[in-house]
Write a protein that holds these residues in place. Structure first.
Motif, mmCIF file in Angstrom:
data_model
loop_
_atom_site.group_PDB
_atom_site.id
_atom_site.type_symbol
_atom_site.label_atom_id
_atom_site.label_comp_id
_atom_site.label_asym_id
_atom_site.label_seq_id
_atom_site.Cartn_x
_atom_site.Cartn_y
_atom_site.Cartn_z
ATOM 1 N N ALA A 112 0.835 -1.205 0.000
ATOM 2 C CA ALA A 112 0.000 0.000 0.000
ATOM 3 C C ALA A 112 0.868 1.253 0.000
ATOM 4 O O ALA A 112 0.577 2.225 -0.716
ATOM 5 C CB ALA A 112 -0.934 0.004 1.208
ATOM 6 N N GLY A 113 1.947 1.221 0.770
ATOM 7 C CA GLY A 113 2.867 2.351 0.779
ATOM 8 C C GLY A 113 3.470 2.590 -0.595
ATOM 9 O O GLY A 113 3.620 3.736 -1.038
ATOM 10 N N ASP A 114 3.802 1.508 -1.306
ATOM 11 C CA ASP A 114 4.366 1.648 -2.647
ATOM 12 C C ASP A 114 3.328 2.194 -3.627
ATOM 13 O O ASP A 114 3.642 3.050 -4.454
ATOM 14 C CB ASP A 114 4.906 0.314 -3.155
ATOM 15 N N THR A 170 5.616 -2.915 -6.901
ATOM 16 C CA THR A 170 4.700 -3.109 -5.767
ATOM 17 C C THR A 170 4.825 -4.528 -5.225
ATOM 18 O O THR A 170 4.871 -4.732 -4.010
ATOM 19 C CB THR A 170 3.249 -2.808 -6.191
ATOM 20 N N LEU A 171 4.911 -5.506 -6.118
ATOM 21 C CA LEU A 171 5.067 -6.895 -5.669
ATOM 22 C C LEU A 171 6.385 -7.098 -4.926
ATOM 23 O O LEU A 171 6.438 -7.815 -3.925
ATOM 24 C CB LEU A 171 4.959 -7.852 -6.855
ATOM 25 N N LYS A 172 7.460 -6.461 -5.409
ATOM 26 C CA LYS A 172 8.754 -6.556 -4.708
ATOM 27 C C LYS A 172 8.650 -5.964 -3.310
ATOM 28 O O LYS A 172 9.144 -6.541 -2.343
ATOM 29 C CB LYS A 172 9.847 -5.809 -5.475
ATOM 30 N N MET A 173 8.009 -4.796 -3.225
ATOM 31 C CA MET A 173 7.877 -4.151 -1.921
ATOM 32 C C MET A 173 7.005 -4.995 -0.982
ATOM 33 O O MET A 173 7.293 -5.108 0.206
ATOM 34 C CB MET A 173 7.308 -2.741 -2.070
ATOM 35 N N MET A 174 5.962 -5.610 -1.534
ATOM 36 C CA MET A 174 5.130 -6.503 -0.719
ATOM 37 C C MET A 174 5.951 -7.697 -0.241
ATOM 38 O O MET A 174 5.842 -8.106 0.918
ATOM 39 C CB MET A 174 3.916 -6.977 -1.512
ATOM 40 N N VAL A 186 19.218 -5.188 -3.295
ATOM 41 C CA VAL A 186 19.394 -6.547 -3.819
ATOM 42 C C VAL A 186 18.178 -6.944 -4.646
ATOM 43 O O VAL A 186 18.307 -7.474 -5.757
ATOM 44 C CB VAL A 186 19.639 -7.554 -2.666
ATOM 45 N N MET A 187 16.980 -6.665 -4.111
ATOM 46 C CA MET A 187 15.745 -7.008 -4.834
ATOM 47 C C MET A 187 15.617 -6.235 -6.146
ATOM 48 O O MET A 187 15.003 -6.710 -7.090
ATOM 49 C CB MET A 187 14.513 -6.726 -3.968
ATOM 50 N N ASN A 188 16.212 -5.041 -6.212
ATOM 51 C CA ASN A 188 16.175 -4.246 -7.437
ATOM 52 C C ASN A 188 17.297 -4.621 -8.402
ATOM 53 O O ASN A 188 17.454 -3.983 -9.438
ATOM 54 C CB ASN A 188 16.220 -2.751 -7.109
ATOM 55 N N GLY A 189 18.074 -5.640 -8.051
ATOM 56 C CA GLY A 189 19.102 -6.136 -8.957
ATOM 57 C C GLY A 189 20.372 -5.307 -9.000
ATOM 58 O O GLY A 189 21.153 -5.425 -9.953
#
Length: 180
Positions: free
Chosen positions: A30-32, A52-56, A114-117
């Protein structure tokens, strides 16, 4: 019979942890969404669903570490600084913001990179670019929240208070962590 109760207790703890993880993932998502739609004004066609899925996912997975750690941290603070006077609340806030917040923020920015590559070098550069500003923003939001939390809110409800404020904080973190 005792073994049966032990299994039920483990199941209930797992369900509580899963509910906290789902809540944290939802709040992070939701924040994203708020960051992308209201802050960045991307519109529906420009919305980055994968972000959004990464942030979740970060919220969901990080809470498996964060939930028990934050709850445990609040119990440690209550043992280190017992009571609920105004002075005690300020002392707990100082310990929280001086010790826990900087570590949490560093972990979050690292995991997001890391999640953003990002490569290790890119991630380190991004952390150096964003960490101090994010920490200073943290100090504008969280100290008054935590003083009220430690002064007015019983221990068992403190994580819920933090999660309510977290939607605003998560919006900021998402915007900050995903600016390239």
């Amino acid at each position: 019979m005792a073994a049966s109760w032990g299994r039920w207790a483990r199941l209930l703890r797992w369900r509580r942890g899963a509910a906290q993880a789902v809540t944290a993932g939802t709040l992070m998502g939701a924040g994203d969404v708020i960051a992308q739609q209201l802050v960045e004004q991307r519109g529906l066609h420009g919305h980055q669903g994968h972000r959004t899925l990464k942030m979740m996912a970060i919220g969901f997975c990080f809470v498996l570490w964060q939930g028990p750690v934050v709850g445990g941290w609040y119990r440690v603070l209550d043992r280190l600084v017992p009571g609920n006077t105004k002075v005690v609340a300020v002392k707990k806030m100082m310990l929280d913001q001086g010790g826990f917040a900087p570590c949490f923020l560093g972990c979050f920015l690292t995991i997001t990179g890391v999640m953003n590559g990002l490569s290790a070098e890119e991630n380190w550069a991004k952390i150096q670019q964003d960490y101090v500003d994010a920490l200073l923003t943290n100090y504008c939001i969280w100290p008054p929240v935590q003083i009220a939390n430690f002064y007015f809110v019983p221990l068992q409800h403190r994580l819920a208070v933090v999660q309510c404020v977290a939607i605003i904080w998560n919006c900021y973190l998402s915007w900050k962590a995903n600016r390239m």
